[in-house]
Design a protein around this motif. Structure first.
Motif, PDB file in Angstrom:
ATOM      1  N   GLU A 294      -4.268   4.009   0.191  1.00  0.00           N
ATOM      2  CA  GLU A 294      -3.729   2.774   0.778  1.00  0.00           C
ATOM      3  C   GLU A 294      -3.882   1.639  -0.221  1.00  0.00           C
ATOM      4  O   GLU A 294      -4.923   1.524  -0.879  1.00  0.00           O
ATOM      5  CB  GLU A 294      -4.541   2.372   2.025  1.00  0.00           C
ATOM      6  CG  GLU A 294      -4.567   3.388   3.139  1.00  0.00           C
ATOM      7  CD  GLU A 294      -3.313   3.387   3.980  1.00  0.00           C
ATOM      8  OE1 GLU A 294      -2.621   2.334   4.014  1.00  0.00           O
ATOM      9  OE2 GLU A 294      -3.016   4.435   4.577  1.00  0.00           O
ATOM     10  N   VAL A 295      -2.880   0.779  -0.279  1.00  0.00           N
ATOM     11  CA  VAL A 295      -3.060  -0.451  -1.027  1.00  0.00           C
ATOM     12  C   VAL A 295      -3.503  -1.523  -0.023  1.00  0.00           C
ATOM     13  O   VAL A 295      -2.888  -1.701   1.035  1.00  0.00           O
ATOM     14  CB  VAL A 295      -1.779  -0.853  -1.812  1.00  0.00           C
ATOM     15  CG1 VAL A 295      -0.552  -0.950  -0.928  1.00  0.00           C
ATOM     16  CG2 VAL A 295      -1.981  -2.163  -2.561  1.00  0.00           C
ATOM     17  N   THR A 296      -4.636  -2.150  -0.337  1.00  0.00           N
ATOM     18  CA  THR A 296      -5.216  -3.120   0.601  1.00  0.00           C
ATOM     19  C   THR A 296      -5.151  -4.538   0.046  1.00  0.00           C
ATOM     20  O   THR A 296      -5.575  -5.486   0.704  1.00  0.00           O
ATOM     21  CB  THR A 296      -6.699  -2.762   0.891  1.00  0.00           C
ATOM     22  OG1 THR A 296      -7.385  -2.637  -0.355  1.00  0.00           O
ATOM     23  CG2 THR A 296      -6.814  -1.464   1.660  1.00  0.00           C
ATOM     24  N   GLY A 299      -0.705  -9.199   0.051  1.00  0.00           N
ATOM     25  CA  GLY A 299       0.574  -9.538  -0.558  1.00  0.00           C
ATOM     26  C   GLY A 299       1.196  -8.412  -1.356  1.00  0.00           C
ATOM     27  O   GLY A 299       2.258  -8.587  -1.959  1.00  0.00           O
ATOM     28  N   MET A 300       0.555  -7.267  -1.369  1.00  0.00           N
ATOM     29  CA  MET A 300       1.101  -6.124  -2.137  1.00  0.00           C
ATOM     30  C   MET A 300       1.420  -4.971  -1.181  1.00  0.00           C
ATOM     31  O   MET A 300       0.544  -4.480  -0.479  1.00  0.00           O
ATOM     32  CB  MET A 300       0.064  -5.665  -3.170  1.00  0.00           C
ATOM     33  CG  MET A 300       0.416  -4.407  -3.925  1.00  0.00           C
ATOM     34  SD  MET A 300       1.338  -4.622  -5.451  1.00  0.00           S
ATOM     35  CE  MET A 300       0.198  -5.543  -6.462  1.00  0.00           C
ATOM     36  N   SER A 301       2.692  -4.574  -1.151  1.00  0.00           N
ATOM     37  CA  SER A 301       3.062  -3.414  -0.324  1.00  0.00           C
ATOM     38  C   SER A 301       3.021  -2.152  -1.182  1.00  0.00           C
ATOM     39  O   SER A 301       2.986  -2.215  -2.412  1.00  0.00           O
ATOM     40  CB  SER A 301       4.479  -3.599   0.231  1.00  0.00           C
ATOM     41  OG  SER A 301       5.409  -3.535  -0.842  1.00  0.00           O
ATOM     42  N   ALA A 302       3.079  -1.011  -0.486  1.00  0.00           N
ATOM     43  CA  ALA A 302       3.110   0.265  -1.215  1.00  0.00           C
ATOM     44  C   ALA A 302       4.366   0.339  -2.083  1.00  0.00           C
ATOM     45  O   ALA A 302       4.316   0.820  -3.220  1.00  0.00           O
ATOM     46  CB  ALA A 302       3.079   1.422  -0.218  1.00  0.00           C
ATOM     47  N   ALA A 321       4.151   1.704   4.751  1.00  0.00           N
ATOM     48  CA  ALA A 321       4.128   0.287   4.358  1.00  0.00           C
ATOM     49  C   ALA A 321       3.027   0.005   3.329  1.00  0.00           C
ATOM     50  O   ALA A 321       3.229  -0.760   2.382  1.00  0.00           O
ATOM     51  CB  ALA A 321       3.930  -0.571   5.599  1.00  0.00           C
ATOM     52  N   THR A 322       1.872   0.650   3.528  1.00  0.00           N
ATOM     53  CA  THR A 322       0.767   0.426   2.586  1.00  0.00           C
ATOM     54  C   THR A 322       0.236   1.729   1.997  1.00  0.00           C
ATOM     55  O   THR A 322      -0.799   1.744   1.351  1.00  0.00           O
ATOM     56  CB  THR A 322      -0.402  -0.298   3.290  1.00  0.00           C
ATOM     57  OG1 THR A 322      -0.805   0.487   4.427  1.00  0.00           O
ATOM     58  CG2 THR A 322      -0.001  -1.690   3.747  1.00  0.00           C
ATOM     59  N   ARG A 323       0.931   2.826   2.268  1.00  0.00           N
ATOM     60  CA  ARG A 323       0.415   4.153   1.888  1.00  0.00           C
ATOM     61  C   ARG A 323       1.259   4.768   0.778  1.00  0.00           C
ATOM     62  O   ARG A 323       2.487   4.642   0.770  1.00  0.00           O
ATOM     63  CB  ARG A 323       0.463   5.028   3.145  1.00  0.00           C
ATOM     64  CG  ARG A 323      -0.374   6.267   3.117  1.00  0.00           C
ATOM     65  CD  ARG A 323      -0.499   6.774   4.571  1.00  0.00           C
ATOM     66  NE  ARG A 323      -0.907   8.161   4.647  1.00  0.00           N
ATOM     67  CZ  ARG A 323      -2.157   8.580   4.520  1.00  0.00           C
ATOM     68  NH1 ARG A 323      -3.115   7.715   4.314  1.00  0.00           N
ATOM     69  NH2 ARG A 323      -2.445   9.861   4.626  1.00  0.00           N
TER      70      ARG A 323
END
Ligand SMILES: Cc1ncc(COP(=O)(O)O)c(C=O)c1O
Length: 363
Positions: A294-296, A299-302, A321-323
């Motif tokens: 996951e990106v946590t 302001g940054m999406s996958a 969305a974030t994976r």
């Protein structure tokens, strides 16, 4: 930003693997015949070899994992019958609903647990009683390794327990074993032992094993007899298919043990990502070659991270969305893993890319 890469590191899938020189040579030299007449010696050899490796009586060569699963389900179930499978199963999510579209088979989904397994109590509860209102339950499907559950491995005891439950209720067990080779290597057991309880299995040659085309379905001689007819129905009877089966023989004889390298690289990548601010991952959940993370970072999406990596010569698909998912494979070295980690850190510190492409990927 360092854009001086010379070679792209492709972690989108293990399906991007290209045939090895040994495969190309075997393909060039393959003895062939008309396989629909049963006369292609190379296809016959591949089928016999894979049946033996998987501990089954017989096998049939098919063009893809999707076809392997489809003809397996068609060979177990008739129209209006029901199969029980996980809600994150590849058969349910990513095979274009083929079993319903072509076979009229009703999918009864139950939740996949995080490790890819199905709760035995859920399976039990999903089996229909004999009542004219209900479809007839015929089949339970498992997936090992489980793609959308993170490449997780279903252990031998669990496979046996599901087989016992299914058989005790008069049902069959099919295993989507697209990556069964990874599971067997990770567990250090033979695929035959792992699949002892399965009535049928579909295994892929063109993922981590690197063959250019093909999957194999295995089961009892009687089941494979029906599967051959269903392969013909879906247009999958191939003729001089020994040209591609030859690469499959190299795949199963030379490319299985080295999957351990992909697993080791996946673990290194997972640990490096876990140590990276702005990324969340539990390396203990990375059991084979697939690394979901996951990106946590706010302001940054996958999709943005994926685009930023692409600008730096690293291809990793966004799967949500974030994976994201990175699929280690035989073209990716330990050095490439370090370059990938540097690229991730570079995107996180110097800004996202512009998302492009087709949205989330499910294969
Ligand atoms: C678990 C699983 N099953 C089946 C398939 C289908 O294989 P194919 O792409 O060869 O149709 C895939 C493909 O990615 C997969 O991951």
């Amino acid at each position: 930003m360092d854009r001086s890469f010379t070679q792209v590191i492709d972690l989108r899938s293990d399906t991007v693997t290209k045939p090895t020189p040994a495969m190309r040579q075997a393909m060039a030299e393959a003895e062939v015949g008309d396989d629909v007449y049963g006369e292609d010696p190379t296809v016959n050899r591949l089928e016999a070899l894979v049946a033996e490796m998987l501990g089954k009586e017989a096998a049939v060569f098919v063009s893809s994992g999707t076809m392997g699963n489809l003809i397996s389900v068609l060979s177990h179930c008739g129209r209006g019958d029901e199969m029980i499978l996980g809600d994150r199963a590849h058969i349910f999510r990513s095979e274009a609903g083929g079993t319903a579209a072509l076979g009229g088979v009703h999918p009864h989904t139950i939740p996949n647990r995080a490790d890819g397994s199905l709760d035995l109590a859920d399976i039990e509860a999903a089996i229909r009683s004999d009542n004219e209102h209900y479809p007839t339950t015929k089949l339970v499907c498992l997936e090992n390794t489980h793609n959308f559950c993170g490449g997780r491995v279903l252990p031998v005891d669990y496979m046996d327990a599901v087989g016992e439950l299914a058989h005790g209720r008069g049902l069959k067990l099919h295993v989507d074993g697209a990556r069964i080779w990874n599971a067997a290597v990770a567990l250090n057991v033979s695929p035959a032992r792992l699949l002892a309880a399965a009535d049928s299995v579909s295994v892929c040659l063109s993922k981590g094993l690197g063959a250019p085309v093909g999957s194999v379905v295995a089961g009892s001689a009687d089941f494979i007899h029906r599967a051959r007819r269903n392969r013909k129905i879906v247009g999958g009877g191939m003729r001089q298919a020994g040209v591609i089966a030859a690469a499959g023989i190299v795949a199963v004889t030379e490319m299985v043990e080295r999957l351990a390298d992909d697993h080791a690289n996946a673990q290194t990548l997972a640990q490096g990502l876990a140590a990276t601010e702005g990324i969340a991952i539990n390396p203990a959940e990375v059991e084979t070659n697939l690394v979901f993370f996951e990106v946590t970072q706010e302001g940054m999406s996958a999709a943005q991270l994926s685009a930023g990596l692409k600008e730096r010569g690293v291809l990793i698909n966004a799967t949500g969305a974030t994976r994201l998912r990175a699929a280690l494979n035989h073209h990716v070295s330990a050095g490439d893993v370090q370059r990938t980690l540097s690229a991730v850190r570079d995107v996180l510190t110097s800004g996202a890319g512009q998302p492009v492409g087709q949205g989330f990927v499910y294969n």
